[in-house]
Structure formats: C-alpha cells, structure tokens
Design a protein around this motif. Sequence first.
Motif, mmCIF file in Angstrom:
data_model
loop_
_atom_site.group_PDB
_atom_site.id
_atom_site.type_symbol
_atom_site.label_atom_id
_atom_site.label_comp_id
_atom_site.label_asym_id
_atom_site.label_seq_id
_atom_site.Cartn_x
_atom_site.Cartn_y
_atom_site.Cartn_z
ATOM 1 N N THR A 55 0.834 -1.202 0.000
ATOM 2 C CA THR A 55 0.000 0.000 0.000
ATOM 3 C C THR A 55 0.865 1.247 0.000
ATOM 4 O O THR A 55 0.570 2.231 -0.693
ATOM 5 C CB THR A 55 -0.929 0.002 1.222
ATOM 6 O OG1 THR A 55 -1.709 -1.196 1.228
ATOM 7 C CG2 THR A 55 -1.856 1.201 1.201
ATOM 8 N N ASP A 57 3.886 1.547 -1.217
ATOM 9 C CA ASP A 57 4.489 1.703 -2.542
ATOM 10 C C ASP A 57 3.482 2.260 -3.549
ATOM 11 O O ASP A 57 3.820 3.100 -4.388
ATOM 12 C CB ASP A 57 5.033 0.358 -3.037
ATOM 13 C CG ASP A 57 6.174 -0.152 -2.170
ATOM 14 O OD1 ASP A 57 6.795 0.680 -1.472
ATOM 15 O OD2 ASP A 57 6.426 -1.368 -2.182
ATOM 16 N N TYR A 58 2.232 1.785 -3.448
ATOM 17 C CA TYR A 58 1.197 2.269 -4.367
ATOM 18 C C TYR A 58 0.930 3.754 -4.146
ATOM 19 O O TYR A 58 0.823 4.529 -5.101
ATOM 20 C CB TYR A 58 -0.079 1.464 -4.166
ATOM 21 C CG TYR A 58 -1.236 1.942 -5.018
ATOM 22 C CD1 TYR A 58 -1.335 1.572 -6.351
ATOM 23 C CD2 TYR A 58 -2.221 2.772 -4.478
ATOM 24 C CE1 TYR A 58 -2.386 2.022 -7.140
ATOM 25 C CE2 TYR A 58 -3.270 3.220 -5.249
ATOM 26 C CZ TYR A 58 -3.358 2.840 -6.579
ATOM 27 O OH TYR A 58 -4.396 3.290 -7.343
#
Length: 235
Positions: A55, A57-58
């Motif tokens: 999450t 990284d997103y």
Amino acid sequence: MALTDDTDSSTPSTGGIAGALSALSSASTTVKNAWESSGGNDVLSTVQSSIPQGTKDYIAGAKSKIFNRQHLRSPTVFFGIGEEKPFYLERVPSLLTERLRHNFSFFYLNYILITAVLFCLTMITSPTAIIGIGLLGFAWMAVIRATSEGSVQVKGITITQKQASIGMGAFTALALIWLLAHIFWWTLSTSGFLTGMHMLLRDASMHKDEEDKVEMQGDLSLNEEASFLNGEEIA
C-alpha cells in the motif's frame, strides 16, 4: 496636511498585515511544538508502520505520478502564447467534450496550483481567519504551559498532556473548519470558474501527442538502408 493624512492612514494597514503574518507564523510554530511534545510523531510512526508495504508503494507511486513537476505546464503553453488561435469556443459537442477531457488531464497540475494560490491569498487577506488562527495559537500556548509538568488538575480531574493535546487538536480542527469555510468555498468557486473557462476555451489540441513522443537513442546506421535503396542484397 493631505500628505500627512495619507501617510498616517497607510501605516496602520501595513502594520496590520505585518501583525497578521506574525500571528500566523506564531500559531503554526506553536501547533508544531505542541504536536511534537504530545507524542504525535510517535503515533504517526506507529500508524505508518502498520500500513502494508504494498500500500505504501502504491501511494508513493501515485503521489510521484500525480505531482510530477514535468506535468506542470509553462505559462507559454498554458496561455498558448505564440499560437495562432489558442482560445475559441468549440461548437461541436463531441469535439468540445474531447477538449474538456484533454485540457483537464493536460493542465490538471496548473489548476491545482491556481487553487492553492487563491486559497493562500484569500486567507492572508481575511482578518477574521488570521485573528482566529492567532487566538488558536495563544490557546495552544496556554495548554502547553498548563501541562508543562506532564498533567494538569481541572476541578479535581487529572488531564495528561497527551489528552489535553488531543482535545485541543480536535477543537482546533473544528475551529479551522468554521474559520476557513467561507475561504474554502470562495476559493473553490473562483478557481472553478477560472479553470472551467480555461478548459472550455483553450485549444491545446496541438499538444495532444506531446506525452507520446519517443526519444531515439544510439547512432543510426544507414548502411543497410543504402544497400536496400541500391537494390543490393544484405549479407
């Protein structure tokens, strides 16, 4: 006498602006100190550590993509300086829809910047908001002084510094919503009108393929092309 009157009338205005900016700076510094002393950074770190890495990284990827400075168009492109007919009203519904879609995706970062600048300018020129923020700063200072020893007694009830900071934070959030509500809506309406007119009238169709350009790298050898044009077979 007229010169003296004009000078005297302009002095309070300048002093008022300077005092407002000083109060705003003091309030922001006080809130920052209160946040750090109440352990807010530790709480925030705990919450961040509980978020899955995927999450994170997103979110980081989306943030870097949305707020990429390369998507901020220069004034020349934004206003179509040097173009033959940068602004005109498209009357064909299908072409108008396509223009709105392209302008929104192409100039979105400029629109966000315009909204942010209008919000800051409106807040600075609003005496009520600045006075309110200054009073919030003094309230934070009072809370910090009262809980400087770790807690405070209020009618026999012990309130820790963390509890006082959380309560003051909630009160600050509600107060800012009330103070900045008119600024928020005025900014949205003004920026919405300006950006809407730009999206409606700006013809940026010549920039549609700008993001699809492919940079060629390496040396281009013409030996094979020359052999082909001369009818020779390539070994």
